[in-house]
Scaffold this motif. Structure first.
Motif, PDB file in Angstrom:
ATOM      1  N   TYR A  17     -35.522  33.259 -19.350  1.00  0.00           N
ATOM      2  CA  TYR A  17     -34.801  31.178 -18.993  1.00  0.00           C
ATOM      3  C   TYR A  17     -33.596  32.672 -19.258  1.00  0.00           C
ATOM      4  O   TYR A  17     -32.359  31.540 -18.260  1.00  0.00           O
ATOM      5  N   ARG A  18     -33.344  33.805 -19.986  1.00  0.00           N
ATOM      6  CA  ARG A  18     -31.343  33.340 -19.639  1.00  0.00           C
ATOM      7  C   ARG A  18     -31.142  34.212 -18.831  1.00  0.00           C
ATOM      8  O   ARG A  18     -29.865  33.893 -18.615  1.00  0.00           O
ATOM      9  N   ARG A  19     -31.684  35.257 -18.158  1.00  0.00           N
ATOM     10  CA  ARG A  19     -31.446  35.685 -16.572  1.00  0.00           C
ATOM     11  C   ARG A  19     -31.311  34.271 -15.900  1.00  0.00           C
ATOM     12  O   ARG A  19     -30.718  34.386 -14.771  1.00  0.00           O
ATOM     13  N   LEU A  20     -31.920  33.069 -16.087  1.00  0.00           N
ATOM     14  CA  LEU A  20     -32.154  31.992 -14.831  1.00  0.00           C
ATOM     15  C   LEU A  20     -29.891  31.040 -15.304  1.00  0.00           C
ATOM     16  O   LEU A  20     -30.004  30.167 -14.903  1.00  0.00           O
ATOM     17  N   GLY A  21     -29.413  31.664 -16.550  1.00  0.00           N
ATOM     18  CA  GLY A  21     -28.243  30.865 -16.832  1.00  0.00           C
ATOM     19  C   GLY A  21     -28.525  29.882 -18.314  1.00  0.00           C
ATOM     20  O   GLY A  21     -27.572  29.185 -18.902  1.00  0.00           O
ATOM     21  N   VAL A  25     -34.351  26.818 -25.614  1.00  0.00           N
ATOM     22  CA  VAL A  25     -33.148  27.132 -25.071  1.00  0.00           C
ATOM     23  C   VAL A  25     -32.539  26.130 -24.797  1.00  0.00           C
ATOM     24  O   VAL A  25     -32.833  25.174 -24.053  1.00  0.00           O
ATOM     25  N   GLU A  26     -31.531  26.344 -23.931  1.00  0.00           N
ATOM     26  CA  GLU A  26     -30.648  24.492 -23.782  1.00  0.00           C
ATOM     27  C   GLU A  26     -29.854  25.242 -22.298  1.00  0.00           C
ATOM     28  O   GLU A  26     -29.751  26.231 -21.831  1.00  0.00           O
ATOM     29  N   PHE A  85     -30.923  30.608  -9.266  1.00  0.00           N
ATOM     30  CA  PHE A  85     -32.365  30.599  -9.692  1.00  0.00           C
ATOM     31  C   PHE A  85     -32.433  31.781  -9.169  1.00  0.00           C
ATOM     32  O   PHE A  85     -32.956  32.672  -9.651  1.00  0.00           O
ATOM     33  N   ALA A  86     -32.395  31.747  -7.693  1.00  0.00           N
ATOM     34  CA  ALA A  86     -33.236  32.425  -7.078  1.00  0.00           C
ATOM     35  C   ALA A  86     -32.999  34.031  -6.997  1.00  0.00           C
ATOM     36  O   ALA A  86     -32.876  34.799  -6.450  1.00  0.00           O
TER      37      ALA A  86
END
Length: 236
Positions: free
Chosen positions: A22-26, A42-43, A80-81
């Motif tokens: 999820y960190r990699r998704l921002g 996470v937020e 995300f992609a």
């Protein structure tokens, strides 16, 4: 003033793996504890996801789903992609983790995390039917099959079932408008690429090229025609 809030708690195999994903998704990690039980939060733009470590969890048997209502989805899906492509070298559209594909105008997409949790991002005020508000609807068997396949592909994430629905409808050779058959073949080619079946994708493309369609008809579903090519590029 009081209000009610619902926050999902998603099971995960590994907090470290989930948090990194999820960190990699921002997403930003806002909380974590290791004892007495593994737990983290996470937020992203005000949306919170909570995670609890669960021993023996099998991602392939996961069924947990969470809905996240957002202002828009197309740009978010693109962000995300791109993040996932940077990690995996291609767009992960199968296995764990993965992300569903997007078409222009689509109201939602799904991210399946490493533990098998499905997080569905839905555009605020999106249509509540499975046809994305697109009217009119064809009453032909092929038209119905196209809508059924779209539901399976876009909302259930079941590419294999969507492909089977189209295969049955296309094999019947029942009366249908040429553009409907073209749309079905274009959709089947895209599904074949997602499923790694290059031979099927090639067969669908070849039949599509043989169809007698006007330039105007081809323009009507140009984006659908390009979907398989776009997906193929992201898989390289």
């Amino acid at each position: 003033m009081t209000y009610t809030m619902t926050i999902p708690v998603l099971p995960c195999v590994s907090l470290d793996e989930s948090l990194e994903f999820y960190r990699r998704l921002g997403f930003q990690q806002t909380y974590r504890q290791t004892t007495p039980n593994p737990y983290a939060v996470v937020e992203h733009d005000g949306a919170q996801l909570h995670f609890a470590g669960v021993k023996g969890l099998k991602p392939s048997e996961a069924y947990t789903t969470c809905l996240v209502i957002v202002p828009e989805v197309e740009r978010l899906h693109q962000v995300f992609a791109e993040a996932l492509r940077a990690v995996f070298g291609k767009l992960p559209v199968s296995g764990f983790p993965r992300i569903s594909r997007m078409r222009k105008g689509q109201s939602r997409f799904t991210v399946v995390d490493p533990s098998g949790n499905s997080v569905i991002f839905i555009r605020r005020e999106a249509p509540d039917d499975y046809d994305e508000g697109q009217k009119p609807h064809s009453s032909s068997r092929l038209g119905k099959a196209l809508r059924a396949a779209a539901r399976l592909r876009d909302f259930k994430g079941d590419d294999l079932a969507a492909a089977k629905v189209l295969d049955v409808a296309l094999a019947r050779k029942e009366p249908a408008l040429p553009i409907e058959r073209a749309r079905a073949l274009a959709a089947r080619a895209e599904l074949a690429i997602a499923l790694g079946d290059e031979a099927c994708a090639r067969t669908a493309r070849e039949e599509l090229q043989r169809l007698s369609l006007s330039d105007e008809e081809r323009e009507q579903f140009r984006e659908e025609l390009e979907a398989a090519d776009t997906l193929a590029r992201t898989q390289r």
